[in-house]
Scaffold this active site. Structure first.
Site, PDB file in Angstrom:
ATOM      1  N   LYS A   1      13.687  16.558 -31.236  1.00 21.80           N
ATOM      2  CA  LYS A   1      14.531  15.790 -32.159  1.00 21.80           C
ATOM      3  C   LYS A   1      15.359  16.947 -33.022  1.00 21.80           C
ATOM      4  O   LYS A   1      16.347  16.630 -33.258  1.00 21.80           O
ATOM      5  CB  LYS A   1      13.701  15.147 -33.261  1.00 21.80           C
ATOM      6  CG  LYS A   1      13.296  13.504 -32.633  1.00 21.80           C
ATOM      7  CD  LYS A   1      12.724  12.916 -33.712  1.00 21.80           C
ATOM      8  CE  LYS A   1      12.859  11.436 -33.375  1.00 21.80           C
ATOM      9  NZ  LYS A   1      12.436  10.571 -34.463  1.00 21.80           N
TER      10      LYS A   1
ATOM     11  N   LYS B   1      13.376   9.580 -20.540  1.00 22.25           N
ATOM     12  CA  LYS B   1      12.774   8.177 -21.218  1.00 22.25           C
ATOM     13  C   LYS B   1      14.020   7.381 -21.640  1.00 22.25           C
ATOM     14  O   LYS B   1      14.992   7.818 -22.009  1.00 22.25           O
ATOM     15  CB  LYS B   1      11.955   8.697 -22.259  1.00 22.25           C
ATOM     16  CG  LYS B   1      11.169   7.694 -22.860  1.00 22.25           C
ATOM     17  CD  LYS B   1      10.356   8.258 -24.173  1.00 22.25           C
ATOM     18  CE  LYS B   1      11.397   8.414 -25.208  1.00 22.25           C
ATOM     19  NZ  LYS B   1      10.705   8.457 -26.741  1.00 22.25           N
TER      20      LYS B   1
ATOM     21  N   LYS C   1      16.624   4.766 -27.708  1.00 19.28           N
ATOM     22  CA  LYS C   1      17.537   4.006 -28.275  1.00 19.28           C
ATOM     23  C   LYS C   1      18.672   5.053 -28.671  1.00 19.28           C
ATOM     24  O   LYS C   1      20.003   4.748 -29.162  1.00 19.28           O
ATOM     25  CB  LYS C   1      17.314   3.223 -29.508  1.00 19.28           C
ATOM     26  CG  LYS C   1      16.301   4.200 -30.434  1.00 19.28           C
ATOM     27  CD  LYS C   1      15.586   3.208 -31.508  1.00 19.28           C
ATOM     28  CE  LYS C   1      14.285   3.735 -32.047  1.00 19.28           C
ATOM     29  NZ  LYS C   1      13.377   2.615 -32.530  1.00 19.28           N
TER      30      LYS C   1
HETATM   31  P1  AMP Z   1      10.010   4.612 -31.821  1.00 25.18           P
HETATM   32  O1  AMP Z   1      11.296   3.905 -31.247  1.00 25.18           O
HETATM   33  O2  AMP Z   1      10.224   6.043 -31.301  1.00 25.18           O
HETATM   34  O3  AMP Z   1       9.509   4.506 -33.098  1.00 25.18           O
HETATM   35  O4  AMP Z   1       8.936   4.100 -30.630  1.00 25.18           O
HETATM   36  C1  AMP Z   1       8.115   3.035 -31.027  1.00 25.18           C
HETATM   37  C2  AMP Z   1       7.151   2.658 -29.993  1.00 25.18           C
HETATM   38  O5  AMP Z   1       7.720   2.335 -28.944  1.00 25.18           O
HETATM   39  C3  AMP Z   1       5.997   4.030 -29.581  1.00 25.18           C
HETATM   40  O6  AMP Z   1       4.545   3.564 -29.557  1.00 25.18           O
HETATM   41  C4  AMP Z   1       6.666   4.647 -28.422  1.00 25.18           C
HETATM   42  O7  AMP Z   1       5.582   5.020 -27.572  1.00 25.18           O
HETATM   43  C5  AMP Z   1       7.211   3.339 -27.467  1.00 25.18           C
HETATM   44  N1  AMP Z   1       8.180   3.801 -26.756  1.00 25.18           N
HETATM   45  C6  AMP Z   1       9.553   4.112 -26.857  1.00 25.18           C
HETATM   46  N2  AMP Z   1      10.259   4.445 -25.993  1.00 25.18           N
HETATM   47  C7  AMP Z   1       9.630   4.045 -25.287  1.00 25.18           C
HETATM   48  C8  AMP Z   1       9.755   4.114 -23.550  1.00 25.18           C
HETATM   49  N3  AMP Z   1      10.673   4.373 -23.035  1.00 25.18           N
HETATM   50  N4  AMP Z   1       8.648   3.608 -22.739  1.00 25.18           N
HETATM   51  C9  AMP Z   1       7.318   3.381 -23.361  1.00 25.18           C
HETATM   52  N5  AMP Z   1       7.348   3.284 -24.597  1.00 25.18           N
HETATM   53  C10 AMP Z   1       8.217   3.592 -25.457  1.00 25.18           C
END
Ligand code: AMP
Ligand code: TRP
Length: 339
Positions: free
Chosen positions: A118, A201, A204
């Site tokens: 990040k 990955k 967003k």
């Molecule tokens: P965040 O949007 O970074 O706050 O992520 C929130 C949750 O979504 C966390 O548990 C991440 O591990 C999961 N997550 C985000 N992107 C992915 C992805 N591409 N595959 C699986 N889990 C994800």
């Protein structure tokens, strides 16, 4: 010292930093719903204090927090069964986060791959909050003495750090107060990959919207993105072993498995031998079937923001009732006078 047995309690959080993806749904929210149905106490948070570790426009943050709450509820989280709230309404998170900033070491933070990703090349210009992010995350979890945390694969390192913080606190003060929380990283889709590049990955923040499925995408957009998803020219194998060197194919099969609640081997028993020209339309039908009702419900809930705010406020009250006694006990262990 006798070992304290902690009653099972599930906590997890997602940042309201805009745009829920299929990765968030399959890696996190869908599994939050499964755990809610297990009869354990579940708390699910929108971690707004974490979101602001990178710049958030205030109006967008407000909108995204409500949209994330709508996503939680539309996907099946029930405010009567789970405690749903936004982090900043429960000040104990920030307070314990400070105490943990004094427990965690600089060296631990420097090893965090999410910070390196990040902060990018200009780490000197990253916020102090982004650097200390994992200490606040440990506080989110431990302020409830949570025992289980469902997350996607990318959060594994942060959960190891959470255990390190708990262990160091317990050791430094000679107590057995904070539990050793277990990460729950399970299922076929713990790491959903980009539809354009199987080595990245799904995120967003990817510049290409075609790389991800957003929870707000309509049926036509979902269909177009899946049809255009990168694949290889071979037919699907009949066993998971055959997907090893085929990241894009593996990703689509994993998504199919997670959406249909099947394991990968069972999916491949059905679709092994098929070409992508045949498999992709099956995946489109499944994805639209599972995701459309959620996006429709999200849009309906977003028509009544006051009701969402009321739900979050009520959840925050219930969360405070658990967190505040644990915070008081922590202050007492540390030696703070609280008269
Ligand atoms: P965040 O949007 O970074 O706050 O992520 C929130 C949750 O979504 C966390 O548990 C991440 O591990 C999961 N997550 C985000 N992107 C992915 C992805 N591409 N595959 C699986 N889990 C994800
Ligand atoms: N760091 C998590 C992410 O980026 C979000 C998060 C913050 C979290 N606090 C948490 C996840 C506590 C689980 C438990 O996805």
């Amino acid at each position: 010292m006798t070992e304290v047995v902690h009653t099972p309690r599930v906590f997890s959080g997602i940042q309201p930093s805009g745009g829920l993806t299929l990765g968030n749904y399959l890696g996190a929210i869908k599994r939050f719903v499964d755990m809610q149905e297990c009869g354990i106490e579940t708390l699910y948070c929108m971690v707004d204090l974490h979101a602001i570790t990178v710049w958030q426009d205030p109006a967008d943050l407000r909108h995204n927090t409500r949209e994330l709450a709508a996503g939680y509820i539309a996907a099946g989280l029930d405010p009567n069964k789970s405690i749903l709230f936004n982090q900043s309404q429960v000040s104990a998170h920030a307070e314990l986060g400070w105490l943990f900033s004094c427990i965690a070491r600089m060296g631990w933070m420097k090893r965090m791959t999410q910070f390196k990703d990040k902060a990018g090349k200009n780490a000197e210009n990253a916020s102090l909050g982004l650097f200390g992010y994992p200490a606040l995350m440990a506080a989110d979890i431990l302020i409830y003495h949570s025992t289980h945390v469902p997350v996607g694969e990318d959060q594994k390192q942060h959960l190891e750090l959470t255990r390190d913080v708990a262990a160091k606190f317990n050791h430094d003060f000679g107590v057995d107060f904070f539990p050793m929380t277990e990460p729950v990283i399970e299922g076929a889709a713990t790491r959903v990959m980009s539809l354009r590049d199987g080595s990245k990955k799904m995120s967003k923040s990817d510049l290409s919207d075609a790389s991800r499925i957003n929870m707000t995408d309509d049926a036509e957009t979902i269909s177009k993105k899946i049809r255009k998803a990168k694949t290889d020219p071979d037919a699907l194998p009949s066993e998971a072993e055959g997907l090893k060197e085929r990241p894009e194919a593996r990703n689509l099969v994993n998504i199919f498995a997670a959406l249909s609640d099947m394991d990968v081997d069972a999916v491949l028993r059905d679709v092994g031998g098929k070409q992508f020209s045949e498999f992709k339309p099956m995946l489109v039908d499944l994805a639209v079937d599972k995701l459309s009702p959620i996006s429709t419900e999200m849009a309906r809930l977003m028509n009544d923001p006051a009701e969402i705010d009321r739900t979050l406020g009520e959840g925050a009250g219930r969360a405070r009732a658990i967190a505040n006694p644990i915070l008081e006990k922590t202050y007492d262990i540390v030696g703070m006078i609280r008269s």
